[in-house]
Design a protein around this motif. Sequence first.
Motif, PDB file in Angstrom:
ATOM      1  N   TRP A 148     -52.321 -43.306  69.898  1.00 40.40           N
ATOM      2  CA  TRP A 148     -53.666 -43.648  69.422  1.00 40.40           C
ATOM      3  C   TRP A 148     -53.640 -44.807  68.453  1.00 40.40           C
ATOM      4  CZ3 TRP A 148     -57.811 -42.290  71.878  1.00 40.40           C
ATOM      5  CH2 TRP A 148     -57.714 -41.208  72.754  1.00 40.40           C
TER       6      TRP A 148
ATOM      7  N   ILE B 104     -51.707 -47.330  68.825  1.00 40.18           N
ATOM      8  CA  ILE B 104     -51.679 -48.504  69.699  1.00 40.18           C
ATOM      9  C   ILE B 104     -53.059 -48.734  70.312  1.00 40.18           C
ATOM     10  CG2 ILE B 104     -50.710 -49.428  71.835  1.00 40.18           C
ATOM     11  CD1 ILE B 104     -48.104 -47.948  71.006  1.00 40.18           C
ATOM     12  N   THR B 105     -53.699 -47.633  70.755  1.00 44.13           N
ATOM     13  CA  THR B 105     -55.036 -47.780  71.338  1.00 44.13           C
ATOM     14  C   THR B 105     -56.016 -48.353  70.327  1.00 44.13           C
ATOM     15  OG1 THR B 105     -54.509 -45.739  72.493  1.00 44.13           O
ATOM     16  CG2 THR B 105     -56.733 -46.591  72.754  1.00 44.13           C
TER      17      THR B 105
ATOM     18  N   GLN C  74     -55.738 -50.582  68.309  1.00 40.69           N
ATOM     19  CA  GLN C  74     -55.717 -52.031  68.210  1.00 40.69           C
ATOM     20  C   GLN C  74     -56.249 -52.710  69.462  1.00 40.69           C
ATOM     21  OE1 GLN C  74     -54.939 -53.573  65.224  1.00 40.69           O
ATOM     22  NE2 GLN C  74     -55.095 -51.435  64.646  1.00 40.69           N
ATOM     23  N   THR C  75     -56.437 -51.940  70.568  1.00 40.53           N
ATOM     24  CA  THR C  75     -57.042 -52.575  71.729  1.00 40.53           C
ATOM     25  C   THR C  75     -58.555 -52.618  71.591  1.00 40.53           C
ATOM     26  OG1 THR C  75     -57.209 -50.511  72.950  1.00 40.53           O
ATOM     27  CG2 THR C  75     -55.204 -51.764  73.232  1.00 40.53           C
ATOM     28  N   ILE C  76     -59.099 -51.873  70.618  1.00 40.62           N
ATOM     29  CA  ILE C  76     -60.521 -52.024  70.317  1.00 40.62           C
ATOM     30  C   ILE C  76     -60.670 -53.340  69.582  1.00 40.62           C
ATOM     31  CG2 ILE C  76     -62.460 -51.115  69.013  1.00 40.62           C
ATOM     32  CD1 ILE C  76     -61.212 -48.375  69.269  1.00 40.62           C
ATOM     33  N   PRO C  77     -61.474 -54.245  70.097  1.00 45.47           N
ATOM     34  CA  PRO C  77     -61.583 -55.541  69.426  1.00 45.47           C
ATOM     35  C   PRO C  77     -62.369 -55.422  68.131  1.00 45.47           C
ATOM     36  CG  PRO C  77     -63.020 -55.473  71.320  1.00 45.47           C
ATOM     37  CD  PRO C  77     -62.265 -54.189  71.324  1.00 45.47           C
ATOM     38  N   ILE C  78     -61.706 -54.905  67.095  1.00 47.00           N
ATOM     39  CA  ILE C  78     -62.397 -54.613  65.832  1.00 47.00           C
ATOM     40  C   ILE C  78     -62.994 -55.875  65.233  1.00 47.00           C
ATOM     41  CG2 ILE C  78     -60.292 -54.866  64.463  1.00 47.00           C
ATOM     42  CD1 ILE C  78     -62.875 -52.276  63.657  1.00 47.00           C
ATOM     43  N   LEU C  79     -62.299 -57.001  65.410  1.00 48.40           N
ATOM     44  CA  LEU C  79     -62.820 -58.254  64.876  1.00 48.40           C
ATOM     45  C   LEU C  79     -64.169 -58.561  65.490  1.00 48.40           C
ATOM     46  CD1 LEU C  79     -60.157 -61.036  64.671  1.00 48.40           C
ATOM     47  CD2 LEU C  79     -61.437 -59.945  62.870  1.00 48.40           C
ATOM     48  N   ALA C  80     -64.294 -58.193  66.775  1.00 49.74           N
ATOM     49  CA  ALA C  80     -65.521 -58.509  67.471  1.00 49.74           C
ATOM     50  C   ALA C  80     -66.667 -57.619  67.009  1.00 49.74           C
ATOM     51  CB  ALA C  80     -65.317 -58.365  68.969  1.00 49.74           C
ATOM     52  N   ILE C  81     -66.329 -56.386  66.600  1.00 51.37           N
ATOM     53  CA  ILE C  81     -67.415 -55.518  66.149  1.00 51.37           C
ATOM     54  C   ILE C  81     -67.511 -55.492  64.631  1.00 51.37           C
ATOM     55  CG2 ILE C  81     -67.455 -54.052  68.182  1.00 51.37           C
ATOM     56  CD1 ILE C  81     -65.753 -52.077  66.619  1.00 51.37           C
TER      57      ILE C  81
END
Lengths: 368, 293
Positions: free
Chosen positions: B130, B132-133, B135-142
Amino acid sequence: MSVQSVLRFCLALLGLMCFLSLFFESNNPQIIILASLIAFIGVCRLHALFSTKLIFIQHVQLDIGVSLLAALFIIREISSDFGQTLWLLSICAWLHSWLAVEKLMKGDNKNFPLLYSFGIPVMFGFWLLFFWEIITVGLEIPTVILPPPSMIGAKFLSSLDILFADFQQTFMKAVLAGYFLGCSSAFIFAVLIDKNDFLRRGLLPVGNFISALPIVGIAPIMVMWFGFDWQSKAAVVVVMTFFPMLVNTLSGLNSSSLIERDLLNTYAASYWQTLFKLRLPAAMPFIFNALKINSTLALIGAIVAEFFGTPIVGIGFRISTEVGRMNLDMVWAEIAVAAIAGSVSYGALSLVERLVTSWHPSYRLKNN
Amino acid sequence: MLFTIKNKIMPILAVLSAIGFLWYGFTIYLNSPWQIQIYEQASAEWSYFDLAKDTMAHERPVLPAPHQILSEIWKTTVKKKITSKRSLVFHSWVTLSSTLMGFLMGTIMGITLAIFIVENKAMDKSLMPWIITSQTIPILAIAPMIIVVLNAVGLSGLLPKAMISAYLSFFPIAVGMVKGLRSPDPILIDLMRTYSASRFKLFFSLRLPSSVSFLFTSMKIAIAISLVGAIVGELPTGAVAGLGARLLTGSYYGQTIQIWSALISAATLAALLVISVNIISQMTFKLMGMQKS
């Protein structure tokens, strides 16, 4: 004292508390049965700690069964009033899962390798979503701040066409085009530059520095240069992915040891033979590392670039407009799309990496 | 000494000057269509030398020349008061403070997670995928959305931006520390066991010291990434203060020189941060009596 015995003790205590709280609250019969069951199992488990009778109570299957049963009940009852019994029951259910995981860790798990490597993370994710749901609904957190996952899921399913259009605009067009252009050009550039030692020495530190920079910042400039459509987003992605790939490929090409290169020299191997037979395969772990880093960077770059101007479609566009309209469930649905896209591409890259670099010690070690 | 200059500094200087040269070339190339249009409207005589000179003097060029950016930076740092809203030093400080706060939060979170993961096998199995997962959420984008939502809850100012930075920077730290805490040779761990060292003793005397070099390597990545987080976090706050706000106002009004000067100062800030982490790591290694790696 091991984690397991602490958990057992806590479970017995919490089970009794569930049972006691039944007397202070009016509950429906299902919950009364569930709370009594959990209290009974908790006490029995504590008893089983000291004696060898009632050994069935120590089975992992029982723990998983009880926790899933309780979770289902709680989710069904969630919309009606949410009292302390249900809170205690939720914690009990979660602790049951934890106990099951601890037991799986201790026990012989060669029989269920799949359960071991997939089941446990999935279980963790399930409880994450579960607590998100019951906290947002139970504490009545306004949906403007944090919508519950059930609401996000419903929105996701009801607006699949919009989500797919956004996905197509942002991922299929901007991200993929930019990713392939950026990675492949950086790769070719790195192979060409690698022949020249002087250039390599100069570019490696500079490239390292540039890949640490906030490159997302060039998004407004690229939108100014290439217009509002996906080309400007692809340009941002190209610039963002170029330097990590360049730096990693360069250091990967030099990762083969001197003795290996000497061996190929004694075979009178040409430059290209050495490149394809030794140095490129040796560089593969580095290259895949860059590809994985870039897969998330590319998504971020494309979405952020959409904040600076887009046509009326795209993940970034949707996020920024729906935030303005306070439709947080739609925003979270878009985030889910982005997260799924990111995870799937990361997972696919890991799989390919495994196939390509099966010789690498980090994969060999796990198999023996 | 001569060796370092020849093998390290010369190539870097060569690459940098090549970049500068290319930059000037692109400045002339990208700005010339507009400049030629001006010439034609004024029906003036022009030579290529004039063209090259005039393309570097636009107020809103497509691509400003490096010296234009440098003079803008000079104007907005040295010649302005630090408290002025137009001073880049002021904006850099705003960004820097949230970067450092986020970095601190991320480091503490990352180290804590790594300790849990290394010490408890159940945690390892359930948390690691989790992390690792996450960081695949584009947090910068949200990030903009998170800032807006946190503002609605009443959290404003430094903390929301710092949280974005923390979310980004905890990942390299956690991954690096897990690797570092597991790095001691099994033979050393066995040796500690023969001393009948307790788990705490094993952790503090063996695992922690051997993870320090991993920690600093991850910290270099984390501090750069948390600067990015802080800059993106500043985009939606109505462009009040910070380097991100300078980027946004610059793009609203087409002030390319302002955008580039904000970018260059962000780059300088990143370089300074990474260098200072490097210096701290060298000092720590010296204190611990480690060899320079």
